[in-house]
Design an enzyme around this catalytic site. Sequence first.
Site, short mmCIF file in Angstrom:
data_model
loop_
_atom_site.label_atom_id
_atom_site.label_comp_id
_atom_site.label_asym_id
_atom_site.label_seq_id
_atom_site.Cartn_x
_atom_site.Cartn_y
_atom_site.Cartn_z
N HIS A 119 79.12 149.51 26.85
CA HIS A 119 77.95 148.64 26.92
C HIS A 119 78.20 147.39 26.09
O HIS A 119 78.89 147.46 25.06
CB HIS A 119 76.71 149.36 26.38
CG HIS A 119 75.54 148.44 26.13
ND1 HIS A 119 74.67 148.07 27.12
CD2 HIS A 119 75.14 147.78 25.00
CE1 HIS A 119 73.78 147.23 26.61
NE2 HIS A 119 74.03 147.05 25.32
N ASN B 32 80.02 154.03 33.00
CA ASN B 32 80.85 152.81 33.05
C ASN B 32 81.48 152.46 31.70
O ASN B 32 81.72 151.31 31.38
CB ASN B 32 80.05 151.64 33.65
CG ASN B 32 78.87 151.22 32.79
OD1 ASN B 32 78.58 151.85 31.78
ND2 ASN B 32 78.20 150.16 33.20
N TYR C 42 67.33 151.88 25.75
CA TYR C 42 67.27 151.33 27.11
C TYR C 42 65.82 151.11 27.58
O TYR C 42 65.57 151.12 28.78
CB TYR C 42 68.02 152.24 28.08
CG TYR C 42 69.53 152.07 28.04
CD1 TYR C 42 70.12 150.85 28.34
CD2 TYR C 42 70.36 153.15 27.73
CE1 TYR C 42 71.51 150.69 28.31
CE2 TYR C 42 71.76 153.00 27.70
CZ TYR C 42 72.31 151.77 28.00
OH TYR C 42 73.68 151.61 27.99
N GLU D 238 69.61 144.98 19.37
CA GLU D 238 70.49 146.15 19.55
C GLU D 238 71.28 146.48 18.28
O GLU D 238 71.47 147.64 17.95
CB GLU D 238 71.44 145.90 20.73
CG GLU D 238 70.69 145.87 22.06
CD GLU D 238 71.60 145.72 23.27
OE1 GLU D 238 71.08 145.83 24.40
OE2 GLU D 238 72.81 145.48 23.10
N LYS E 254 80.55 154.60 25.50
CA LYS E 254 79.61 155.60 26.00
C LYS E 254 80.27 156.99 26.02
O LYS E 254 81.49 157.12 25.81
CB LYS E 254 79.16 155.18 27.41
CG LYS E 254 78.44 153.83 27.42
CD LYS E 254 77.89 153.50 28.81
CE LYS E 254 77.18 152.15 28.80
NZ LYS E 254 76.50 151.89 30.08
P1 CMP Z 1 74.73 148.89 30.50
O1 CMP Z 1 75.47 147.62 30.38
O2 CMP Z 1 74.79 149.84 29.35
O3 CMP Z 1 73.18 148.55 30.78
C1 CMP Z 1 72.32 149.41 31.51
C2 CMP Z 1 73.05 150.54 32.11
O4 CMP Z 1 72.37 151.18 33.16
C3 CMP Z 1 74.34 150.07 32.75
O5 CMP Z 1 75.25 149.67 31.77
C4 CMP Z 1 74.72 151.26 33.57
O6 CMP Z 1 75.32 152.29 32.80
C5 CMP Z 1 73.34 151.72 34.04
N1 CMP Z 1 73.05 151.22 35.39
C6 CMP Z 1 72.85 149.97 35.76
N2 CMP Z 1 72.58 149.91 37.08
C7 CMP Z 1 72.61 151.17 37.52
C8 CMP Z 1 72.42 151.76 38.79
N3 CMP Z 1 72.12 151.04 39.87
N4 CMP Z 1 72.53 153.09 38.88
C9 CMP Z 1 72.81 153.83 37.79
N5 CMP Z 1 73.02 153.32 36.55
C10 CMP Z 1 72.91 152.00 36.43
#
Ligand code: CMP
Length: 137
Positions: free
Chosen positions: A115, A112, A49, A126, A9
């Site tokens: 993904h 984070n 998403y 995807e 990311k």
């Molecule tokens: P990812 O695995 O890419 O899948 C969905 C993404 O949404 C997740 O990683 C996070 O980056 C984001 N995400 C999931 N839960 C939350 C949350 N409670 N608040 C903000 N971002 C979130």
Amino acid sequence: MEKTLSIVKPDGVKKNIIGEVVARFEKAGLKVIGIKMISLTRAGAEGFYAVHRERPFFASLTEFMSSGPVVVMALKGNGAIKKVRDIMGATDPKKADAGTIRKDFADSIEANIVHGSDAPETAAVEISYFFNALETF
Ligand code: CMP
């Protein structure tokens, strides 16, 4: 052999850890079968998403994902989906196990670093979102 899609990311690209993420996947025996750096438009992030469209974090997440370049990669290997998820750690870095990418590098549940697809059906969708038939094998 299973395939999965992973994304470094914008925060991972900014932190200069593209190679670190790829190395962790490769050390686990996964094969990179497609990889490229792209800049997602807001609409591109919203499409990726789309399953999260109703979530309260959707606007913020798609803004973040379109805030800078990302590296998308298709990976192949035995149990690739679980392997990638184990290497990434829990979505929330506060809950991630020691030695996982998110524990080591992530700042928040949104930023984070990485993904990974959550199931074979999602992985197929995807991978085809980012790679055409000529780009993966
Ligand atoms: P990812 O695995 O890419 O899948 C969905 C993404 O949404 C997740 O990683 C996070 O980056 C984001 N995400 C999931 N839960 C939350 C949350 N409670 N608040 C903000 N971002 C979130």
